[in-house]
Design a protein around this motif. Structure first.
Motif, PDB file in Angstrom:
ATOM      1  N   CYS A  65       2.319  -2.756  -9.236  1.00 15.21           N
ATOM      2  CA  CYS A  65       2.156  -3.457  -7.952  1.00 15.21           C
ATOM      3  C   CYS A  65       2.150  -4.982  -8.125  1.00 15.21           C
ATOM      4  O   CYS A  65       2.788  -5.703  -7.362  1.00 15.21           O
ATOM      5  CB  CYS A  65       0.860  -2.976  -7.299  1.00 15.21           C
ATOM      6  SG  CYS A  65       0.644  -3.610  -5.649  1.00 15.21           S
ATOM      7  N   LEU A  77      -6.747   0.567  -0.167  1.00 16.06           N
ATOM      8  CA  LEU A  77      -6.607   2.022  -0.368  1.00 16.06           C
ATOM      9  C   LEU A  77      -7.977   2.674  -0.458  1.00 16.06           C
ATOM     10  O   LEU A  77      -8.205   3.769   0.058  1.00 16.06           O
ATOM     11  CB  LEU A  77      -5.812   2.311  -1.649  1.00 16.06           C
ATOM     12  CG  LEU A  77      -4.351   1.867  -1.668  1.00 16.06           C
ATOM     13  CD1 LEU A  77      -3.738   2.121  -3.041  1.00 16.06           C
ATOM     14  CD2 LEU A  77      -3.542   2.595  -0.593  1.00 16.06           C
ATOM     15  N   GLN A  78      -8.899   1.974  -1.123  1.00 20.42           N
ATOM     16  CA  GLN A  78     -10.240   2.548  -1.266  1.00 20.42           C
ATOM     17  C   GLN A  78     -10.915   2.697   0.101  1.00 20.42           C
ATOM     18  O   GLN A  78     -11.481   3.735   0.421  1.00 20.42           O
ATOM     19  CB  GLN A  78     -11.089   1.689  -2.206  1.00 20.42           C
ATOM     20  CG  GLN A  78     -12.538   2.091  -2.201  1.00 20.42           C
ATOM     21  CD  GLN A  78     -13.263   1.819  -3.503  1.00 20.42           C
ATOM     22  OE1 GLN A  78     -13.965   2.691  -3.979  1.00 20.42           O
ATOM     23  NE2 GLN A  78     -13.121   0.656  -4.075  1.00 20.42           N
ATOM     24  N   MET A 101       0.847  -1.207   0.000  1.00 19.98           N
ATOM     25  CA  MET A 101       0.000   0.000   0.000  1.00 19.98           C
ATOM     26  C   MET A 101       0.877   1.249   0.000  1.00 19.98           C
ATOM     27  O   MET A 101       0.587   2.238  -0.673  1.00 19.98           O
ATOM     28  CB  MET A 101      -0.937   0.004   1.223  1.00 19.98           C
ATOM     29  CG  MET A 101      -2.115  -0.946   1.080  1.00 19.98           C
ATOM     30  SD  MET A 101      -3.071  -1.099   2.607  1.00 19.98           S
ATOM     31  CE  MET A 101      -3.954   0.468   2.652  1.00 19.98           C
ATOM     32  N   HIS A 142      -5.293  -1.327  -9.948  1.00 16.25           N
ATOM     33  CA  HIS A 142      -6.225  -2.270 -10.578  1.00 16.25           C
ATOM     34  C   HIS A 142      -6.171  -2.161 -12.105  1.00 16.25           C
ATOM     35  O   HIS A 142      -6.267  -3.163 -12.800  1.00 16.25           O
ATOM     36  CB  HIS A 142      -7.647  -2.043 -10.053  1.00 16.25           C
ATOM     37  CG  HIS A 142      -7.884  -2.661  -8.705  1.00 16.25           C
ATOM     38  ND1 HIS A 142      -9.124  -2.796  -8.133  1.00 16.25           N
ATOM     39  CD2 HIS A 142      -7.010  -3.203  -7.801  1.00 16.25           C
ATOM     40  CE1 HIS A 142      -9.020  -3.387  -6.945  1.00 16.25           C
ATOM     41  NE2 HIS A 142      -7.737  -3.626  -6.723  1.00 16.25           N
ATOM     42  N   VAL A 180      -4.461  -4.468  -2.259  1.00 13.59           N
ATOM     43  CA  VAL A 180      -3.944  -3.101  -2.102  1.00 13.59           C
ATOM     44  C   VAL A 180      -4.990  -2.098  -2.575  1.00 13.59           C
ATOM     45  O   VAL A 180      -5.305  -1.113  -1.900  1.00 13.59           O
ATOM     46  CB  VAL A 180      -2.616  -2.926  -2.879  1.00 13.59           C
ATOM     47  CG1 VAL A 180      -2.306  -1.454  -3.136  1.00 13.59           C
ATOM     48  CG2 VAL A 180      -1.476  -3.559  -2.099  1.00 13.59           C
ATOM     49  N   GLY A 181      -5.561  -2.353  -3.749  1.00 14.49           N
ATOM     50  CA  GLY A 181      -6.598  -1.454  -4.273  1.00 14.49           C
ATOM     51  C   GLY A 181      -7.778  -1.383  -3.315  1.00 14.49           C
ATOM     52  O   GLY A 181      -8.270  -0.305  -2.978  1.00 14.49           O
ATOM     53  N   ASP A 182      -8.217  -2.543  -2.857  1.00 12.44           N
ATOM     54  CA  ASP A 182      -9.355  -2.584  -1.920  1.00 12.44           C
ATOM     55  C   ASP A 182      -9.015  -1.808  -0.639  1.00 12.44           C
ATOM     56  O   ASP A 182      -9.826  -1.030  -0.137  1.00 12.44           O
ATOM     57  CB  ASP A 182      -9.694  -4.033  -1.550  1.00 12.44           C
ATOM     58  CG  ASP A 182     -10.151  -4.844  -2.758  1.00 12.44           C
ATOM     59  OD1 ASP A 182     -10.530  -4.232  -3.771  1.00 12.44           O
ATOM     60  OD2 ASP A 182     -10.103  -6.087  -2.688  1.00 12.44           O
ATOM     61  N   TYR A 211      -5.376   3.502  -6.066  1.00 11.44           N
ATOM     62  CA  TYR A 211      -6.080   2.199  -6.202  1.00 11.44           C
ATOM     63  C   TYR A 211      -6.472   1.955  -7.654  1.00 11.44           C
ATOM     64  O   TYR A 211      -6.310   0.844  -8.180  1.00 11.44           O
ATOM     65  CB  TYR A 211      -7.288   2.139  -5.245  1.00 11.44           C
ATOM     66  CG  TYR A 211      -8.620   1.831  -5.888  1.00 11.44           C
ATOM     67  CD1 TYR A 211      -8.885   0.578  -6.477  1.00 11.44           C
ATOM     68  CD2 TYR A 211      -9.645   2.775  -5.931  1.00 11.44           C
ATOM     69  CE1 TYR A 211     -10.106   0.318  -7.093  1.00 11.44           C
ATOM     70  CE2 TYR A 211     -10.853   2.518  -6.536  1.00 11.44           C
ATOM     71  CZ  TYR A 211     -11.083   1.287  -7.123  1.00 11.44           C
ATOM     72  OH  TYR A 211     -12.268   1.037  -7.748  1.00 11.44           O
ATOM     73  N   SER A 212      -6.976   3.002  -8.326  1.00  9.47           N
ATOM     74  CA  SER A 212      -7.442   2.804  -9.715  1.00  9.47           C
ATOM     75  C   SER A 212      -6.261   2.436 -10.628  1.00  9.47           C
ATOM     76  O   SER A 212      -6.405   1.620 -11.534  1.00  9.47           O
ATOM     77  CB  SER A 212      -8.179   4.044 -10.230  1.00  9.47           C
ATOM     78  OG  SER A 212      -7.273   5.058 -10.627  1.00  9.47           O
ATOM     79  N   SER A 230       1.487   4.165  -3.079  1.00  8.77           N
ATOM     80  CA  SER A 230       0.947   5.490  -2.734  1.00  8.77           C
ATOM     81  C   SER A 230       2.024   6.543  -2.545  1.00  8.77           C
ATOM     82  O   SER A 230       1.742   7.747  -2.608  1.00  8.77           O
ATOM     83  CB  SER A 230       0.135   5.412  -1.430  1.00  8.77           C
ATOM     84  OG  SER A 230      -0.815   4.402  -1.506  1.00  8.77           O
ATOM     85  N   LEU A 267      -5.599   8.442  -2.718  1.00  7.91           N
ATOM     86  CA  LEU A 267      -5.682   6.998  -2.442  1.00  7.91           C
ATOM     87  C   LEU A 267      -6.617   6.310  -3.437  1.00  7.91           C
ATOM     88  O   LEU A 267      -6.323   5.224  -3.941  1.00  7.91           O
ATOM     89  CB  LEU A 267      -6.172   6.764  -1.001  1.00  7.91           C
ATOM     90  CG  LEU A 267      -5.179   7.178   0.099  1.00  7.91           C
ATOM     91  CD1 LEU A 267      -5.838   7.106   1.478  1.00  7.91           C
ATOM     92  CD2 LEU A 267      -3.924   6.308   0.071  1.00  7.91           C
TER      93      LEU A 267
END
Ligand code: GRG
Length: 290
Positions: A95, A111-112, A30, A77, A107-109, A73-74, A34, A69
């Motif tokens: 990533c 960060l969201q 993460m 993914h 990680v995406g989940d 995440y976008s 970021s 963030l």
């Protein structure tokens, strides 16, 4: 702008999970995605829109982190093999290459959810609950199916198909533009004194620069190189994706970006406030080289 950039870097650093705590790999990843050198345009828009209304920068840290963030995440993914399958991001391995696919999805989940947690309860964002709720709803709408996720779904569905310029605009007003609009809105909304008319004008500005930003992205994909951009160029051609240069041509794309920039400036001209930072940001977004 450099002050805004370094401010959001520190704010993110302080809010991301501590690296050597369990689950270590998730936390490390993460932080990897970021704190790895993005331009921080969306955070700068939050700060500039907020400062225009006279909001203290400390109140804007959590919204600025939240949009960055969601953006990070976008990208994570988007780079996955199931989507654009890109191995390079911000000049470093994406990533899922640096870690693995399962980690990249998590990680995406992560960060969201962190983005929304910050808006809901970051102690520095000491706004009335009704304002915070409106900001949370605004970001959720922009990031979700009516915004970025919907735009991404349309973009994937359009692969290999011929699009006209209106269909292309529709995809990018959602995929790229929705989060840029939300960044400006969140910055402006973080103040009870904001007037609906000002919000509307700022939204006109953000809609124009959001689309111009994507057009410039497509132009750079043709005219620049992966070393400068920190990501592979020509990916859209490989995935048979329509882009502004492929649909209307390179020069017409440049003209369209310029005219959207002028439209954005006109919206700022109508504000009862001096919006020099937002003006500079718009210029930077259309004149950028990376
Ligand atoms: C996966 C839900 C989901 C959405 C992905 C925004 C997006 C949708 C994908 C990103 C792919 C892409 C390259 C879009 C073009 C415009 C864009 C958003 C570029 C990247 O933004 P920058 O240039 O990136 O601000 P930095 O690295 O500077 O933060």
């Amino acid at each position: 702008m450099r002050d805004y950039q370094s401010r959001v870097e520190s704010a993110l650093d302080a809010r991301l999970p501590i690296p050597d705590t369990e689950p270590v790999k998730l936390h490390e990843a993460m932080r990897y995605v970021s704190l790895n050198g993005g331009k921080r345009i969306r955070a700068m828009l939050v700060y500039a829109a907020g400062q225009l209304i006279g909001t203290d920068l400390s109140v804007l840290d959590a919204p600025a982190c939240a949009v960055e963030l969601i953006h990070a995440y976008s990208l994570v993914h988007d780079d996955l093999p199931a989507m654009d399958d890109d191995a390079l991001r911000r000049g470093k391995p994406s990533c899922h290459i640096a870690y693995d696919e399962a980690t990249a999805i998590l990680v995406g989940d992560g960060l969201q959810s962190l983005a929304f947690e910050l808006l809901a309860k970051d102690p520095t964002c000491n706004l009335p609950p009704s304002i915070k709720l409106t900001m949370i709803a605004k970001l959720a709408h922009a990031a979700g199916p009516p915004g970025m996720v919907g735009g991404q779904a349309k973009d994937i569905a359009a692969e290999g198909r011929a699009l006209n310029v209106d269909q292309l605009k529709d995809i990018h007003l959602h995929k790229t533009g929705a989060l840029i609009r939300a960044a400006v809105a969140l910055g402006a909304m973080a103040n009870e004194a904001i007037q609906p008319h000002t919000l509307d004008l700022l939204d006109d500005y953000a809609t124009c620069i959001g689309l111009a930003f994507q057009i410039v992205d497509d132009i750079l994909d043709v005219e620049s190189n992966s070393q400068t951009l920190g990501k592979h160029t020509g990916a859209d051609r490989q995935l048979a994706k329509a882009t502004f240069p492929s649909v209307i041509g390179l020069q017409a794309s440049k003209n369209m970006a310029r005219s959207l920039y002028k439209e954005a400036e006109c919206a700022l001209d109508k504000l009862p406030l001096s919006a020099h930072m937002l003006r500079d940001l718009a210029k930077m977004m259309v004149e950028r080289r990376y």
